[in-house]
Design a protein around this motif. Structure first.
Motif, PDB file in Angstrom:
ATOM      1  N   PRO A 175       0.809  -1.230   0.000  1.00  0.00           N
ATOM      2  CA  PRO A 175       0.000   0.000   0.000  1.00  0.00           C
ATOM      3  C   PRO A 175       0.840   1.277   0.000  1.00  0.00           C
ATOM      4  O   PRO A 175       0.352   2.330  -0.428  1.00  0.00           O
ATOM      5  CB  PRO A 175      -0.821  -0.120   1.296  1.00  0.00           C
ATOM      6  N   ILE A 176       2.065   1.196   0.482  1.00  0.00           N
ATOM      7  CA  ILE A 176       2.921   2.381   0.565  1.00  0.00           C
ATOM      8  C   ILE A 176       3.535   2.705  -0.786  1.00  0.00           C
ATOM      9  O   ILE A 176       3.589   3.862  -1.208  1.00  0.00           O
ATOM     10  CB  ILE A 176       4.036   2.164   1.614  1.00  0.00           C
ATOM     11  N   THR A 177       4.010   1.684  -1.499  1.00  0.00           N
ATOM     12  CA  THR A 177       4.761   1.907  -2.739  1.00  0.00           C
ATOM     13  C   THR A 177       3.963   1.610  -3.999  1.00  0.00           C
ATOM     14  O   THR A 177       4.234   2.190  -5.057  1.00  0.00           O
ATOM     15  CB  THR A 177       6.013   1.020  -2.766  1.00  0.00           C
ATOM     16  N   GLY A 178       2.998   0.691  -3.888  1.00  0.00           N
ATOM     17  CA  GLY A 178       2.360   0.197  -5.091  1.00  0.00           C
ATOM     18  C   GLY A 178       3.360  -0.578  -5.933  1.00  0.00           C
ATOM     19  O   GLY A 178       4.460  -0.914  -5.483  1.00  0.00           O
ATOM     20  N   VAL A 179       2.983  -0.871  -7.164  1.00  0.00           N
ATOM     21  CA  VAL A 179       3.879  -1.550  -8.117  1.00  0.00           C
ATOM     22  C   VAL A 179       4.570  -0.490  -8.957  1.00  0.00           C
ATOM     23  O   VAL A 179       3.917   0.398  -9.513  1.00  0.00           O
ATOM     24  CB  VAL A 179       3.096  -2.520  -9.017  1.00  0.00           C
ATOM     25  N   ILE A 180       5.884  -0.581  -9.048  1.00  0.00           N
ATOM     26  CA  ILE A 180       6.675   0.411  -9.791  1.00  0.00           C
ATOM     27  C   ILE A 180       7.407  -0.312 -10.917  1.00  0.00           C
ATOM     28  O   ILE A 180       8.385  -1.035 -10.667  1.00  0.00           O
ATOM     29  CB  ILE A 180       7.682   1.129  -8.879  1.00  0.00           C
ATOM     30  N   PRO A 181       6.995  -0.159 -12.154  1.00  0.00           N
ATOM     31  CA  PRO A 181       7.628  -0.887 -13.270  1.00  0.00           C
ATOM     32  C   PRO A 181       9.021  -0.363 -13.574  1.00  0.00           C
ATOM     33  O   PRO A 181       9.405   0.730 -13.129  1.00  0.00           O
ATOM     34  CB  PRO A 181       6.664  -0.629 -14.437  1.00  0.00           C
ATOM     35  N   PHE A 182       9.769  -1.146 -14.340  1.00  0.00           N
ATOM     36  CA  PHE A 182      11.114  -0.738 -14.732  1.00  0.00           C
ATOM     37  C   PHE A 182      11.124   0.608 -15.460  1.00  0.00           C
ATOM     38  O   PHE A 182      12.107   1.341 -15.388  1.00  0.00           O
ATOM     39  CB  PHE A 182      11.736  -1.801 -15.640  1.00  0.00           C
ATOM     40  N   SER A 183      10.043   0.910 -16.181  1.00  0.00           N
ATOM     41  CA  SER A 183      10.000   2.180 -16.912  1.00  0.00           C
ATOM     42  C   SER A 183      10.067   3.381 -15.988  1.00  0.00           C
ATOM     43  O   SER A 183      10.413   4.488 -16.411  1.00  0.00           O
ATOM     44  CB  SER A 183       8.718   2.261 -17.754  1.00  0.00           C
ATOM     45  N   GLU A 184       9.758   3.164 -14.697  1.00  0.00           N
ATOM     46  CA  GLU A 184       9.787   4.247 -13.720  1.00  0.00           C
ATOM     47  C   GLU A 184      11.004   4.169 -12.803  1.00  0.00           C
ATOM     48  O   GLU A 184      11.143   4.974 -11.882  1.00  0.00           O
ATOM     49  CB  GLU A 184       8.507   4.210 -12.866  1.00  0.00           C
ATOM     50  N   THR A 185      11.877   3.179 -13.036  1.00  0.00           N
ATOM     51  CA  THR A 185      13.078   3.062 -12.207  1.00  0.00           C
ATOM     52  C   THR A 185      14.321   3.000 -13.096  1.00  0.00           C
ATOM     53  O   THR A 185      14.853   4.028 -13.494  1.00  0.00           O
ATOM     54  CB  THR A 185      12.989   1.822 -11.282  1.00  0.00           C
ATOM     55  N   ILE A 186      14.773   1.799 -13.428  1.00  0.00           N
ATOM     56  CA  ILE A 186      16.068   1.676 -14.106  1.00  0.00           C
ATOM     57  C   ILE A 186      16.049   2.178 -15.550  1.00  0.00           C
ATOM     58  O   ILE A 186      17.107   2.455 -16.122  1.00  0.00           O
ATOM     59  CB  ILE A 186      16.586   0.225 -14.073  1.00  0.00           C
ATOM     60  N   PHE A 187      14.852   2.322 -16.155  1.00  0.00           N
ATOM     61  CA  PHE A 187      14.795   2.804 -17.535  1.00  0.00           C
ATOM     62  C   PHE A 187      14.397   4.272 -17.643  1.00  0.00           C
ATOM     63  O   PHE A 187      14.113   4.761 -18.733  1.00  0.00           O
ATOM     64  CB  PHE A 187      13.840   1.934 -18.360  1.00  0.00           C
TER      65      PHE A 187
END
Length: 489
Positions: A196-208
């Protein structure tokens, strides 16, 4: 294998200055202190469990509540633990396969002088780590060893060993095997209390993110330049021979077949259909999903490298021998990750007398201390310091994420960039913490103190560049609320 650790080679006095540079002397003193006083990483995770439990009791939680959360969380990370173990095993299996070993020998023919060879190892290490940290560690270590066999290079073996380690200290967490990015991209891996704090964060929003690319490129260039600048020239270089290290070929030979019942173990007849089935599944995954989504799954990622390892080793016997050599490297993950799960459960599940959790208090403190402008600097510095005591990217993320990401939400800092702040800073202490050096040291026949004189210089320069870039690029991103996965049905 080191044959003489106390008596210098007769050649040393003729080819080396007796006094090393000041920065190297400082680093060697720090390493000597760590070797004497620095305990096993398990001690730190055990201390963290005790500290978190005492903090929960101090805020008014009952001993029963703390114990229940400890037990509930202890086995909550079994799938993620096994996934991290397989990352290490599959990387080692691929990097130690016969075809890759032959590739290493060819690659070792490229450099033309010792300093160039050290920079070359650094480049290979940081680039390979973006694909797979374990492959980087093993491949670069074997490359450094093969380069050392070329006596005409007069390459400093210590500097080359340090260069081989740079993937773990600079770029690994910015690539595909990033524990934090992988965990956040997979809803099945995220602890229920963290989701609930972070949700799902795809690669497009992190390493890419393009911002991540800027940081990664800067780290690659800086690592190679510092490796070249700090590598001793021919007159001061200490070769493997000077250090008393044997450089005989030490390929792992598969014992010959001894009885008829073993013939399938020495034949590819079982390897080929299994590999075909696995790649058929992978083909379907990549055909039915976007490539970025497909590769972000840890199970997909591990299966890809497992199949590649089976194919490269060709026979089950060779493959299983490589797996057997890789398993000891994973002992720290197997023992420590359950404790990380317990720590996360106490942080997020135990409520004090005021009805608030430790996560709430820590995130509130962080919000009170930080602003949206200083969040990157604060979290980056904090993550780097904590990394000295908890040298595990995935395990430490589970400790930090509940309150760091809660603070990011409160300050409206981009959640994916918050993961990358952690990733870039988390790798820094690896440069002077010997925990992840162990597999590499076994390959090279060296000790941690041989490398830290060079990695300490990398640590100082990387720390400044990383923190400045994390702070400067944070303003280019816009906050989005946590995205929760849709529930089936």
């Amino acid at each position: 294998m080191r044959i003489n650790d106390s008596t210098p080679s007769p050649r040393l006095h003729a080819t080396h200055d007796s006094s090393p540079p000041a920065i190297e002397r400082v680093a060697l003193r720090i390493t000597a202190w760590c070797e004497k006083w620095y305990p096993d990483a398990y001690v730190f995770v055990a201390l963290t469990v005790c500290a978190v439990a005492l903090a929960a009791l101090a805020m008014g939680a009952t001993p029963k509540a703390v114990a229940v959360s400890f037990g509930t969380g202890f086995w909550s990370l079994i799938p993620f633990t096994m996934q991290m173990v397989m990352v290490a095993i599959t990387g080692y299996v691929v990097a130690s396969s016969p075809p890759v070993t032959r590739l290493v020998r060819r690659a070792a023919q490229v450099p033309r002088d010792g300093r160039g060879a050290v920079a070359y190892v650094a480049l290979v290490s940081v680039i390979a780590s973006l694909l797979h940290w374990a492959i980087s560690l093993v491949f670069a270590g074997l490359l450094a060893k093969d380069l050392a066999r070329r006596r005409e290079l007069r390459m400093d073996y210590r500097a080359a060993g340090a260069a081989a380690y740079l993937g773990m200290g600079a770029t690994w967490a910015m690539g595909l095997s990033s524990s934090a990015a992988q965990l956040q991209a997979n809803p099945g891996s995220i602890p229920a209390s963290l989701l609930p704090i972070t949700g799902v964060i795809p690669f497009s929003e992190t390493i890419f993110l393009w911002q991540s690319g800027v940081v990664t490129l800067a780290l690659v260039v800086l690592s190679v330049l510092v490796a070249w600048w700090t590598a001793p020239g021919p007159g001061r270089a200490r070769t493997a021979e000077d250090l008393g290290v044997h450089l005989l070929r030490d390929e792992d030979e598969v014992p010959a077949q001894r009885r008829p019942g073993e013939w399938l173990e020495y034949s590819p007849l079982l390897t080929l259909p299994i590999v075909a089935l696995g790649f058929g599944w992978l083909w379907n995954e990549f055909a039915s999903k976007e490539a970025m989504v497909a590769i972000s799954g840890l199970n997909t990622y591990n299966l890809l490298f497992l199949l590649a390892g089976m194919l490269l080793h060709w026979t089950p016997r060779s493959f299983l021998a490589a797996v057997g050599r890789a398993v000891p490297v994973t002992s720290g993950v197997l023992v420590q990750f359950p404790f990380y799960g317990a720590i996360a459960a106490i942080l997020t599940g135990v409520k004090g007398a005021d009805g608030a959790t430790l996560t709430h208090h820590l995130s509130t403190l962080m919000v009170n201390v930080a602003t949206a402008d200083t969040f990157a600097l604060l979290v980056g510095a904090y993550s780097a310091v904590l990394g000295f005591f908890v040298p595990s990217g995935g395990g430490k993320w589970l400790i930090e994420a509940p309150y760091v990401m809660a603070a990011a939400n409160a300050l409206h800092v981009h959640l994916g960039w918050s993961v990358q702040i952690y990733n870039a800073a988390e790798a820094l202490p690896n440069l002077i913490n010997p925990f992840w050096m162990l597999p590499l040291l076994g390959i090279l026949g060296l000790k941690a103190r041989d490398l830290v004189g060079f990695t300490f210089t990398q640590f100082v320069t990387h720390s400044v560049v990383v923190l400045v870039l994390l702070w400067a690029l944070a303003s280019t991103l816009v906050y989005h609320a946590p995205v929760l996965p849709r529930l089936a049905g």
